[in-house]
Design an enzyme around this catalytic site. Sequence first.
Site, short mmCIF file in Angstrom:
data_model
loop_
_atom_site.label_atom_id
_atom_site.label_comp_id
_atom_site.label_asym_id
_atom_site.label_seq_id
_atom_site.Cartn_x
_atom_site.Cartn_y
_atom_site.Cartn_z
N LYS A 9 -25.80 -26.99 -54.17
CA LYS A 9 -24.83 -28.09 -54.22
C LYS A 9 -25.45 -29.44 -53.83
O LYS A 9 -26.54 -29.48 -53.25
CB LYS A 9 -23.64 -27.71 -53.33
CG LYS A 9 -22.88 -26.48 -53.86
CD LYS A 9 -21.64 -26.19 -53.02
CE LYS A 9 -20.84 -25.04 -53.62
NZ LYS A 9 -19.57 -24.83 -52.86
N GLU A 126 -19.45 -18.68 -66.00
CA GLU A 126 -20.21 -19.75 -65.35
C GLU A 126 -21.62 -19.88 -65.94
O GLU A 126 -22.13 -20.99 -66.09
CB GLU A 126 -20.24 -19.49 -63.84
CG GLU A 126 -18.84 -19.63 -63.23
CD GLU A 126 -18.74 -19.24 -61.77
OE1 GLU A 126 -19.75 -18.78 -61.19
OE2 GLU A 126 -17.64 -19.38 -61.20
P1 IDP Z 1 -16.64 -19.59 -52.40
O1 IDP Z 1 -17.51 -20.75 -52.84
O2 IDP Z 1 -17.17 -18.91 -51.18
O3 IDP Z 1 -16.34 -18.63 -53.53
P2 IDP Z 1 -13.95 -20.61 -52.77
O4 IDP Z 1 -12.75 -20.23 -51.95
O5 IDP Z 1 -14.04 -20.10 -54.16
O6 IDP Z 1 -15.24 -20.23 -51.93
O7 IDP Z 1 -13.98 -22.20 -52.78
C1 IDP Z 1 -14.82 -22.90 -53.67
C2 IDP Z 1 -15.49 -24.04 -52.92
O8 IDP Z 1 -14.48 -24.97 -52.51
C3 IDP Z 1 -16.19 -23.65 -51.63
O9 IDP Z 1 -17.50 -23.14 -51.83
C4 IDP Z 1 -16.20 -24.96 -50.89
O10 IDP Z 1 -17.23 -25.84 -51.34
C5 IDP Z 1 -14.85 -25.55 -51.27
N1 IDP Z 1 -13.82 -25.22 -50.28
C6 IDP Z 1 -13.26 -24.00 -50.03
N2 IDP Z 1 -12.34 -24.06 -49.06
C7 IDP Z 1 -12.29 -25.38 -48.68
C8 IDP Z 1 -11.52 -26.09 -47.70
O11 IDP Z 1 -10.68 -25.52 -46.98
N3 IDP Z 1 -11.77 -27.44 -47.59
C9 IDP Z 1 -12.69 -28.09 -48.39
N4 IDP Z 1 -13.43 -27.45 -49.31
C10 IDP Z 1 -13.23 -26.11 -49.46
#
Ligand code: IDP
Length: 138
Positions: A9, A126
Amino acid sequence: MERTYTMIKPEAVADGNAGKIIARIEAGGYRIVAMKLTHLTQKDAEAFYEVHKERPFYGELTAYMCGGPIVAMVLEKDNCVNAYRQFIGATNPAEAAEGTIRKDFGKSIGENAIHASDSNENAAREVSFFFSERELVG
Ligand code: IDP
Ligand code: MG
């Protein structure tokens, strides 16, 4: 042999951690079958994270993901999708296991250094979002 999609990222690339993270991935036994440095547009980020459209952090997430270049990769290994999710660690770096990429390079739940596909279906989606078939090495 299974494949997954991963991307380093923007904050991790900007901090100069891409090389260290790639070295970790290789040391973990994942074979890189495609790789590129690219910069997402806002539209790209919105499309890629469309599944999170209703989540409260969608705006923040898409703005962050197009804030600088990312490194996109396709990886290959047995049980790749699930094994690699474990390997990078929990979404929140503060909760990620010792020795994982997110533990060592993530800054916050949003700026967590790396993405990984969460299922075979999403991995296929993806991979094709970023790469054409001819960009994947045999
Ligand atoms: P993951 O990347 O572990 O699969 P996901 O729940 O799919 O997690 O969320 C996608 C991305 O969104 C995360 O990797 C993170 O960058 C962002 N994200 C997830 N939860 C939050 C939050 O509560 N606040 C801000 N960004 C978040
Ligand atoms: Mg996810």
